[in-house]
Design a protein around this motif. Sequence first.
Motif, short mmCIF file in Angstrom:
data_model
loop_
_atom_site.label_atom_id
_atom_site.label_comp_id
_atom_site.label_asym_id
_atom_site.label_seq_id
_atom_site.Cartn_x
_atom_site.Cartn_y
_atom_site.Cartn_z
N ALA A 1 67.95 8.53 33.66
CA ALA A 1 67.90 9.60 34.66
C ALA A 1 69.28 10.12 35.01
CB ALA A 1 67.18 9.13 35.92
N PRO B 1 68.34 14.12 34.16
CA PRO B 1 67.43 14.83 35.07
C PRO B 1 67.87 14.87 36.54
CG PRO B 1 66.19 13.43 33.58
CD PRO B 1 67.63 13.11 33.37
N LEU B 2 68.45 13.79 37.04
CA LEU B 2 68.93 13.80 38.43
C LEU B 2 70.09 14.77 38.60
CD1 LEU B 2 68.82 10.06 39.56
CD2 LEU B 2 67.44 11.96 40.45
N ASP C 1 70.50 5.16 41.17
CA ASP C 1 69.24 4.41 41.14
C ASP C 1 68.94 3.87 42.54
OD1 ASP C 1 66.97 3.18 40.32
OD2 ASP C 1 67.95 1.69 39.04
N VAL D 1 60.72 11.89 38.09
CA VAL D 1 62.03 12.13 37.49
C VAL D 1 62.06 11.44 36.13
CG1 VAL D 1 64.51 11.76 37.71
CG2 VAL D 1 63.16 12.30 39.74
N ASP D 2 62.26 12.22 35.08
CA ASP D 2 62.32 11.66 33.72
C ASP D 2 63.36 10.55 33.66
OD1 ASP D 2 60.42 13.45 32.87
OD2 ASP D 2 61.87 14.87 32.07
N GLY D 3 63.02 9.50 32.96
CA GLY D 3 63.96 8.40 32.79
C GLY D 3 63.77 7.29 33.80
N LEU D 4 62.92 7.50 34.80
CA LEU D 4 62.69 6.47 35.81
C LEU D 4 61.25 5.97 35.82
CD1 LEU D 4 64.75 7.82 38.83
CD2 LEU D 4 65.35 5.98 37.28
#
Length: 157
Positions: free
Chosen positions: A52, A63-64, A104, A124-127
Motif C-alpha cells: 500500500a 495506493p495510499l 500501516d 486500499v489495495d495492498g492491505l
Amino acid sequence: MRRLLSALVVALITALTVTGCGIRIPTDPDGTLDRVRDTGVLRAGASPAGDALTVADATPSGPLVELVDRFAASEGAEVEWTVGGEEELVGRLEAGALDLVIGDFSEQTPWADRVSVTRGIRGVDGLGDRPVAILLPLGENAMQAALEVFIDGEVEP
C-alpha cells in the motif's frame, strides 16, 4: 424597559459580531487546512506499509500515496513528502512540521494519545480487508473533516 432595550442591543451586536467573524465549524486552531489551501503545499509523512506504501530512492508510491495526492489536488495543493519511521513522523506531526502521516496505522494505533486518527479506510489495495487510518495533528478538525469527506467519495465502503 431600558434593560430590555440594552439586552436586545447587546444580543444584536453579539450576533452581528459572531456572524461577521467568519467562524467555521469544524475549525483548525492551528489553521492547517487554510495553510494548505493558501500555500498550495500539503506536508505529508510516509512510513512504508507493505504494497500500500512502498519507498524507492526516498520516493513514496502506492495506493495510499495516490489517495493523499488526490486529496491534496482537491484542495489546490501538491504534496511535499517526508519519508521516515513512525516515531519520527509522529514527532514531526506533533511539532507542526507535517500535516498528515500515512503508513500501516489502524484506528487503534498506539499513537492515538498524541495525534488524531481518521476512521479506518477499507478497500486500499495492498492491505487486503484490513482498514487503514491516517494520522493528523490533534485538534485540526477542519483538516480531518475535509480529508474524511474526500475519502468517503473516493474509497468504496
